[in-house]
Scaffold this motif. Structure first.
Motif, PDB file in Angstrom:
ATOM      1  N   ASN A 368      -7.977  12.945 -26.955  1.00 45.38           N
ATOM      2  CA  ASN A 368      -9.303  13.085 -26.345  1.00 45.38           C
ATOM      3  C   ASN A 368     -10.288  12.182 -27.071  1.00 45.38           C
ATOM      4  O   ASN A 368     -10.851  12.542 -28.085  1.00 45.38           O
ATOM      5  N   SER A 370     -13.177  11.505 -26.546  1.00 43.20           N
ATOM      6  CA  SER A 370     -14.528  12.066 -26.721  1.00 43.20           C
ATOM      7  C   SER A 370     -14.676  12.781 -28.056  1.00 43.20           C
ATOM      8  O   SER A 370     -15.791  13.043 -28.499  1.00 43.20           O
ATOM      9  N   GLU A 371     -13.555  13.106 -28.695  1.00 39.48           N
ATOM     10  CA  GLU A 371     -13.619  13.757 -30.009  1.00 39.48           C
ATOM     11  C   GLU A 371     -13.690  12.730 -31.146  1.00 39.48           C
ATOM     12  O   GLU A 371     -13.853  13.090 -32.308  1.00 39.48           O
ATOM     13  N   THR A 379     -23.085  16.402 -23.667  1.00 44.82           N
ATOM     14  CA  THR A 379     -22.243  17.538 -23.269  1.00 44.82           C
ATOM     15  C   THR A 379     -21.217  17.897 -24.348  1.00 44.82           C
ATOM     16  O   THR A 379     -20.320  18.693 -24.112  1.00 44.82           O
ATOM     17  N   ASP A 380     -21.348  17.309 -25.554  1.00 41.68           N
ATOM     18  CA  ASP A 380     -20.394  17.604 -26.626  1.00 41.68           C
ATOM     19  C   ASP A 380     -20.342  19.094 -26.926  1.00 41.68           C
ATOM     20  O   ASP A 380     -21.363  19.772 -26.938  1.00 41.68           O
ATOM     21  N   ARG A 381     -19.138  19.553 -27.244  1.00 41.42           N
ATOM     22  CA  ARG A 381     -19.020  20.969 -27.610  1.00 41.42           C
ATOM     23  C   ARG A 381     -19.679  21.178 -28.981  1.00 41.42           C
ATOM     24  O   ARG A 381     -19.660  20.272 -29.824  1.00 41.42           O
ATOM     25  N   LYS A 384     -18.538  19.796 -32.864  1.00 41.69           N
ATOM     26  CA  LYS A 384     -17.763  18.554 -32.815  1.00 41.69           C
ATOM     27  C   LYS A 384     -18.082  17.679 -34.027  1.00 41.69           C
ATOM     28  O   LYS A 384     -19.234  17.600 -34.458  1.00 41.69           O
TER      29      LYS A 384
HETATM   30  C1  LIG Z   1     -12.763  16.450 -25.059  1.00 39.43           C
HETATM   31  O1  LIG Z   1     -13.775  16.478 -26.050  1.00 39.43           O
HETATM   32  C2  LIG Z   1     -15.070  16.738 -25.545  1.00 39.43           C
HETATM   33  C3  LIG Z   1     -16.073  16.539 -26.694  1.00 39.43           C
HETATM   34  O2  LIG Z   1     -15.916  17.490 -27.702  1.00 39.43           O
HETATM   35  C4  LIG Z   1     -15.117  18.134 -24.930  1.00 39.43           C
HETATM   36  O3  LIG Z   1     -16.389  18.398 -24.423  1.00 39.43           O
HETATM   37  C5  LIG Z   1     -14.048  18.221 -23.830  1.00 39.43           C
HETATM   38  O4  LIG Z   1     -13.981  19.534 -23.346  1.00 39.43           O
HETATM   39  C6  LIG Z   1     -12.674  17.802 -24.357  1.00 39.43           C
HETATM   40  N1  LIG Z   1     -11.730  17.708 -23.250  1.00 39.43           N
HETATM   41  C7  LIG Z   1     -10.578  18.362 -23.249  1.00 39.43           C
HETATM   42  C8  LIG Z   1      -9.719  18.143 -22.041  1.00 39.43           C
HETATM   43  O5  LIG Z   1     -10.229  19.098 -24.143  1.00 39.43           O
END
Ligand SMILES: *[C@@H]1O[C@H](CO)[C@@H](O)[C@H](O)[C@H]1NC(C)=O
Ligand SMILES: Cc1cc2nc3c(=O)[nH]c(=O)nc-3n(C[C@H](O)[C@H](O)[C@H](O)COP(=O)(O)OP(=O)(O)OC[C@H]3O[C@@H](n4cnc5c(N)ncnc54)[C@H](O)[C@@H]3O)c2cc1C
Ligand SMILES: *[C@@H]1O[C@H](CO)[C@@H](O)[C@H](O)[C@H]1NC(C)=O
Ligand SMILES: CC(=O)N[C@H]1CO[C@H](CO)[C@@H](O)[C@@H]1O
Length: 408
Positions: A368, A370-371, A379-381, A384
């Motif tokens: 991923n 995005s991590e 929209t980051d969790r 993170k």
């Molecule tokens: C990938 O990482 C992003 C950022 O932390 C998060 O928002 C997203 O849910 C993740 N996607 C998956 C498929 O886990």
């Protein structure tokens, strides 16, 4: 007791050499034991984010001599067409974090660290290098090491920097819990002249880390190093593709093998692959955090302590930080403050939580993008790992906090 320690470092990788430099600068007598003799040294690019680079500067390592490319941005490409989908500028990086985002070829920075560890120049007694010394046993409490060639060594402090397949962990009573990753990786490099002749000069001129894919197992990560003379690629693919079982840094592959792994990929990147000059296969592993890093007079450092996925580009940076921590903790005159045992306890407290957090983020980033630090979005969790956390870290302030908490 004299303030300078006799230090034995096991392993002359980037971590062990950094520890040698950090500790000699504080006046300690360091001997580094390496199983090989460096003939035919290998490796691809490594990036050293700000706090890692900061230590190199503090230790007086010839950073310019290691021919870094200063990274300016991150670029995300479409897997099939190569079109640029997203760019993250690192423009204010130095102003924000204090040093450049240096991208090195492993061999170039290794060479400079060898000089800083073993030549007279710079502060502290020059370290001693003993090659063809494979550690085959250690008594961490007594501070003794036995080598395959029959020699032995005794030290006040043992730094075990023997890499992901560390034997030292076993000598310290740690049984690593690990499994094969579902991903493997090809590393390849190609010269700048060749890229220019293939009409791919933007791959050098962008001075960027460039990505294809990254959402799922398949991902290409490309970056220039060696003063822009070389471009290096990491190409991740499903382990089921060839069931690589072999371990090591020097398992060669052909351009055909490489390109056949990624049938739907951007044609320009495939052109690079078909012309790559040096291609190696890399079996990846997932290690759970170890229960402890320190026993008796010994500590683990670098990949021996916290092997991680390459997906945060933090493996060497964390090794530099570990070494930096040893330099801060075992500073000149530390024995007026605390014992070696207490110092090692501080080292584990300082390093293990941070390295473990980055280790687990490296596993999340594997599939991923995005991590990956640097790619932030609204929209980051929550929680993170961010580039601010990694690059804005102030180790001295953290150490001060730990010392104050310990004395109250
Ligand atoms: C990938 O990482 C992003 C950022 O932390 C998060 O928002 C997203 O849910 C993740 N996607 C998956 C498929 O886990
Ligand atoms: C040859 C090589 C090539 C690499 N190439 C890449 C790359 O292209 N990309 C990337 O991301 N990472 C690469 N790495 C890993 C990267 O260098 C590390 O992740 C990071 O720098 C942390 O380094 P380390 O010093 O902890 O471990 P390492 O760099 O693995 O160094 C460990 C050292 O300890 C020595 N050693 C091991 N066992 C013993 C023993 N029993 N006794 C004495 N010495 C011992 C090894 O020979 C080695 O020199 C490579 C490592 C090596 C050794
Ligand atoms: C790596 O492999 C190449 C040939 O594929 C060889 O020439 C070189 O010496 C090897 N390096 C090491 C460190 O084994
Ligand atoms: C060890 C070191 O140099 N740490 C620095 C890391 O980055 C932050 C933010 O720039 C600095 O405050 C630290 O001093």
């Amino acid at each position: 007791m004299p303030d300078c320690l006799q230090v034995a470092v096991i392993g002359a990788g980037l971590g062990g050499l950094s520890a040698a430099v950090a500790l000699r600068r504080q006046g300690h007598h360091v001997t580094v034991y390496e199983r090989y003799d460096f003939a035919g040294e290998v490796g691809a690019s490594l990036s050293a984010a700000s706090n890692g680079s900061r230590f190199l500067e503090q230790w007086g390592v010839d950073v310019k001599g290691a021919k870094p490319v200063i990274l300016k941005k991150l670029i995300m490409h479409d897997w099939e067409t190569g079109a640029v989908k997203n760019t993250y500028g690192l423009g204010d990086y130095k102003a924000k974090f204090g040093t450049d985002y240096n991208n090195f070829h492993r061999i170039d920075i290794h060479k400079q660290l060898l000089k800083s560890a073993f030549e007279e120049a710079g502060g502290g007694p020059a370290g001693v290098l003993k090659v063809n010394h494979k550690a085959i046993d250690m008594d961490p409490v007594a501070g003794t090491i036995r080598f395959e060639n029959g020699e032995t060594a005794t030290a006040d402090l043992i730094v075990a920097a023997d890499g992901i397949r560390s034997l030292s962990r076993g000598f310290m009573g740690i049984a690593p819990d690990f499994k094969m990753s579902t991903s493997c990786c090809y590393r390849c490099i190609i010269g700048a002249d060749k890229l220019r002749s293939l009409d791919l000069s933007d791959y050098i001129d962008n001075e960027a880390i460039e990505y294809w894919g990254g959402f799922g197992i398949e991902k290409i990560v490309m970056s220039p190093c060696s003063n822009g003379e070389v471009v290096s690629c990491y190409c991740f693919y499903p382990a089921s593709h060839n069931n690589l079982r072999e371990d090591g840094w020097n398992i060669s592959a052909t351009p055909q093998q490489l390109v056949e792994t990624f049938p739907g990929l951007d044609a320009r990147m495939k052109t690079l692959m078909l012309n790559a000059e040096d291609i190696k296969m890399w079996r990846l592993y997932v290690h759970q955090p170890y229960p402890y890093w320190v026993k008796g007079k010994a500590c683990l450092l670098g990949d021996a302590a916290h092997p991680m996925m390459p997906d945060q580009s933090q493996g060497s940076c964390m090794a530099f930080e570990d070494a930096g921590a040893l330099g801060y903790i075992f500073h000149k005159g530390f024995q007026k403050q605390y014992s070696v045992a207490k110092g090692l306890e501080l080292y584990e407290k300082l390093r293990k939580p941070r390295a473990t957090r980055i280790q687990s983020a490296s596993y999340r980033a594997r599939e991923n993008l995005s991590e990956r630090i640097g790619w932030s979005s609204s929209t980051d969790r929550p929680g993170k790992l961010t580039i601010e956390e990694v690059c804005g870290y102030d180790m001295q302030a953290h150490l001060k906090e730990l010392l104050e908490a310990g004395s109250s």
